[in-house]
Structure formats: C-alpha cells, structure tokens
Design a protein around this motif. Structure first.
Motif, PDB file in Angstrom:
ATOM      1  N   ASN A 186       0.826  -1.212   0.000  1.00  0.00           N
ATOM      2  CA  ASN A 186       0.000   0.000   0.000  1.00  0.00           C
ATOM      3  C   ASN A 186       0.856   1.256   0.000  1.00  0.00           C
ATOM      4  O   ASN A 186       2.082   1.200  -0.049  1.00  0.00           O
ATOM      5  CB  ASN A 186      -0.927   0.009   1.220  1.00  0.00           C
ATOM      6  CG  ASN A 186      -0.186  -0.189   2.524  1.00  0.00           C
ATOM      7  OD1 ASN A 186       0.964   0.234   2.652  1.00  0.00           O
ATOM      8  ND2 ASN A 186      -0.823  -0.833   3.490  1.00  0.00           N
ATOM      9  N   ILE A 187       0.162   2.388   0.030  1.00  0.00           N
ATOM     10  CA  ILE A 187       0.788   3.697   0.181  1.00  0.00           C
ATOM     11  C   ILE A 187       0.217   4.315   1.459  1.00  0.00           C
ATOM     12  O   ILE A 187      -1.003   4.433   1.590  1.00  0.00           O
ATOM     13  CB  ILE A 187       0.484   4.615  -1.018  1.00  0.00           C
ATOM     14  CG1 ILE A 187       0.990   3.992  -2.314  1.00  0.00           C
ATOM     15  CG2 ILE A 187       1.110   5.993  -0.806  1.00  0.00           C
ATOM     16  CD1 ILE A 187       0.625   4.772  -3.550  1.00  0.00           C
ATOM     17  N   MET A 188       1.099   4.705   2.368  1.00  0.00           N
ATOM     18  CA  MET A 188       0.638   5.199   3.659  1.00  0.00           C
ATOM     19  C   MET A 188       1.455   6.391   4.123  1.00  0.00           C
ATOM     20  O   MET A 188       2.575   6.595   3.682  1.00  0.00           O
ATOM     21  CB  MET A 188       0.728   4.099   4.724  1.00  0.00           C
ATOM     22  CG  MET A 188      -0.288   2.981   4.573  1.00  0.00           C
ATOM     23  SD  MET A 188      -0.158   1.759   5.909  1.00  0.00           S
ATOM     24  CE  MET A 188      -0.507   2.787   7.335  1.00  0.00           C
ATOM     25  N   ASP A 189       0.859   7.130   5.078  1.00  0.00           N
ATOM     26  CA  ASP A 189       1.571   8.212   5.755  1.00  0.00           C
ATOM     27  C   ASP A 189       2.282   7.656   6.980  1.00  0.00           C
ATOM     28  O   ASP A 189       1.720   6.857   7.728  1.00  0.00           O
ATOM     29  CB  ASP A 189       0.581   9.277   6.234  1.00  0.00           C
ATOM     30  CG  ASP A 189      -0.042  10.017   5.082  1.00  0.00           C
ATOM     31  OD1 ASP A 189      -1.161   9.636   4.691  1.00  0.00           O
ATOM     32  OD2 ASP A 189       0.585  10.944   4.580  1.00  0.00           O
ATOM     33  N   TYR A 190       3.501   8.115   7.192  1.00  0.00           N
ATOM     34  CA  TYR A 190       4.270   7.720   8.354  1.00  0.00           C
ATOM     35  C   TYR A 190       4.825   8.963   9.049  1.00  0.00           C
ATOM     36  O   TYR A 190       5.132   9.977   8.399  1.00  0.00           O
ATOM     37  CB  TYR A 190       5.434   6.803   7.967  1.00  0.00           C
ATOM     38  CG  TYR A 190       4.983   5.455   7.458  1.00  0.00           C
ATOM     39  CD1 TYR A 190       4.695   5.257   6.118  1.00  0.00           C
ATOM     40  CD2 TYR A 190       4.844   4.372   8.340  1.00  0.00           C
ATOM     41  CE1 TYR A 190       4.267   4.030   5.657  1.00  0.00           C
ATOM     42  CE2 TYR A 190       4.417   3.140   7.870  1.00  0.00           C
ATOM     43  CZ  TYR A 190       4.134   2.981   6.539  1.00  0.00           C
ATOM     44  OH  TYR A 190       3.705   1.761   6.080  1.00  0.00           O
ATOM     45  N   TRP A 191       4.941   8.843  10.376  1.00  0.00           N
ATOM     46  CA  TRP A 191       5.498   9.909  11.197  1.00  0.00           C
ATOM     47  C   TRP A 191       6.643   9.376  12.042  1.00  0.00           C
ATOM     48  O   TRP A 191       6.593   8.248  12.529  1.00  0.00           O
ATOM     49  CB  TRP A 191       4.441  10.471  12.148  1.00  0.00           C
ATOM     50  CG  TRP A 191       3.377  11.275  11.478  1.00  0.00           C
ATOM     51  CD1 TRP A 191       2.187  10.812  10.988  1.00  0.00           C
ATOM     52  CD2 TRP A 191       3.389  12.676  11.235  1.00  0.00           C
ATOM     53  NE1 TRP A 191       1.464  11.850  10.445  1.00  0.00           N
ATOM     54  CE2 TRP A 191       2.178  13.006  10.595  1.00  0.00           C
ATOM     55  CE3 TRP A 191       4.294  13.692  11.508  1.00  0.00           C
ATOM     56  CZ2 TRP A 191       1.864  14.306  10.210  1.00  0.00           C
ATOM     57  CZ3 TRP A 191       3.981  14.991  11.133  1.00  0.00           C
ATOM     58  CH2 TRP A 191       2.773  15.288  10.483  1.00  0.00           C
ATOM     59  N   GLY A 192       7.656  10.200  12.238  1.00  0.00           N
ATOM     60  CA  GLY A 192       8.676   9.884  13.215  1.00  0.00           C
ATOM     61  C   GLY A 192       8.218  10.287  14.608  1.00  0.00           C
ATOM     62  O   GLY A 192       7.157  10.903  14.770  1.00  0.00           O
ATOM     63  N   LYS A 193       9.027   9.950  15.603  1.00  0.00           N
ATOM     64  CA  LYS A 193       8.663  10.257  16.988  1.00  0.00           C
ATOM     65  C   LYS A 193       9.082  11.660  17.399  1.00  0.00           C
ATOM     66  O   LYS A 193       8.680  12.137  18.456  1.00  0.00           O
ATOM     67  CB  LYS A 193       9.278   9.217  17.926  1.00  0.00           C
ATOM     68  CG  LYS A 193       8.692   7.829  17.733  1.00  0.00           C
ATOM     69  CD  LYS A 193       9.277   6.841  18.732  1.00  0.00           C
ATOM     70  CE  LYS A 193       8.636   5.465  18.554  1.00  0.00           C
ATOM     71  NZ  LYS A 193       9.181   4.479  19.503  1.00  0.00           N
ATOM     72  N   GLY A 194       9.883  12.312  16.594  1.00  0.00           N
ATOM     73  CA  GLY A 194      10.261  13.695  16.856  1.00  0.00           C
ATOM     74  C   GLY A 194      11.628  13.851  17.496  1.00  0.00           C
ATOM     75  O   GLY A 194      12.121  12.944  18.179  1.00  0.00           O
ATOM     76  N   THR A 195      12.209  15.014  17.271  1.00  0.00           N
ATOM     77  CA  THR A 195      13.468  15.372  17.919  1.00  0.00           C
ATOM     78  C   THR A 195      13.344  16.807  18.423  1.00  0.00           C
ATOM     79  O   THR A 195      12.831  17.682  17.719  1.00  0.00           O
ATOM     80  CB  THR A 195      14.657  15.208  16.958  1.00  0.00           C
ATOM     81  OG1 THR A 195      15.881  15.453  17.658  1.00  0.00           O
ATOM     82  CG2 THR A 195      14.572  16.151  15.764  1.00  0.00           C
ATOM     83  N   LEU A 196      13.794  17.038  19.650  1.00  0.00           N
ATOM     84  CA  LEU A 196      13.606  18.337  20.294  1.00  0.00           C
ATOM     85  C   LEU A 196      14.716  19.310  19.895  1.00  0.00           C
ATOM     86  O   LEU A 196      15.907  18.982  20.008  1.00  0.00           O
ATOM     87  CB  LEU A 196      13.581  18.180  21.810  1.00  0.00           C
ATOM     88  CG  LEU A 196      13.462  19.458  22.633  1.00  0.00           C
ATOM     89  CD1 LEU A 196      12.150  20.174  22.346  1.00  0.00           C
ATOM     90  CD2 LEU A 196      13.588  19.130  24.119  1.00  0.00           C
TER      91      LEU A 196
END
Length: 119
Positions: free
Chosen positions: A104-114
């Motif tokens: 499939n094609i999906m959106d992904y997010w990282g957990k973030g960096t401060l």
C-alpha cells in the motif's frame, strides 16, 4: 514494518545552526513526498518544509531564507539545515513521509526530535 527516525536535535544558542536528519527504513518500495513539521509547547503542529521525490521544496514563511530541506533518495533520508535559529524555533520537530510498500501507500510519522534555541 516501516520506520522514520529523526536525529540531530539539541540545544543551540540564538543565531546558531543545527542539521536534522530523517531516515526511513523497512520494506520500502518508494519514498514519495516528505516533510518536516514542528510543534511548540502549547501550540498546534505546523508544517515547516516540504520536499517532493523530485526535489521540489516549499517552506513556511517563518523559516524562508533560514531553513533548507534536502533529501538523498538513495539513502531514503531527508535533511533540514536550520540556520540563524531563533528562540521561537524551539519545538519538537517531526518527520513525515508518504511511503509506498509492496502492499500500500501510507503516511508515516517519526517520533520527533527536540530543538531548543536558548542562550
């Protein structure tokens, strides 16, 4: 399993620079559009910079001329060069990508960096 992992955040003085990285890994067929978002304390998440798979970019007005995003498609990695940092740039920076896998094609997010800009 696809993952996005950001790195490069930290504490920097006003006027300083940082370079963030976002690496995509897993069973990836193609990484399509990618973007950096940020969320400051008490504020909504906002788009900072966007880059297509062909390398076209656009930026939030607040960072134009100071931030530059780029990507290395061979490494499935996106970068954000941040110069002339201001205290108002302090936020958690998140990587977003639209990724094609075999299924499939999906959106992904990282957990973030401060990123903290302070003297």
């Amino acid at each position: 399993q696809v993952q996005l992992v950001e790195s490069g955040g930290g504490l920097v003085q006003p006027g300083g620079s940082l370079r963030l990285s976002c690496a995509a890994s897993g069973s990836i067929f193609a990484v399509n559009d990618m973007a950096w978002y940020r969320q400051a304390p008490g504020k909504e998440r906002e788009l900072v910079a966007h880059i297509t798979d062909a390398g076209s970019t656009n930026y939030a007005d607040s960072v134009k001329g100071r931030f530059t995003t780029s990507r290395d498609n061979a490494k499935n990695t996106m970068y954000l060069q941040m110069n002339s940092l201001k205290p108002e740039d302090t936020a958690v920076y998140y990587c977003h990508a639209v990724i094609t896998t075999r299924l499939n094609i999906m959106d992904y997010w990282g957990k973030g960096t401060l990123v903290t800009v302070s003297s």
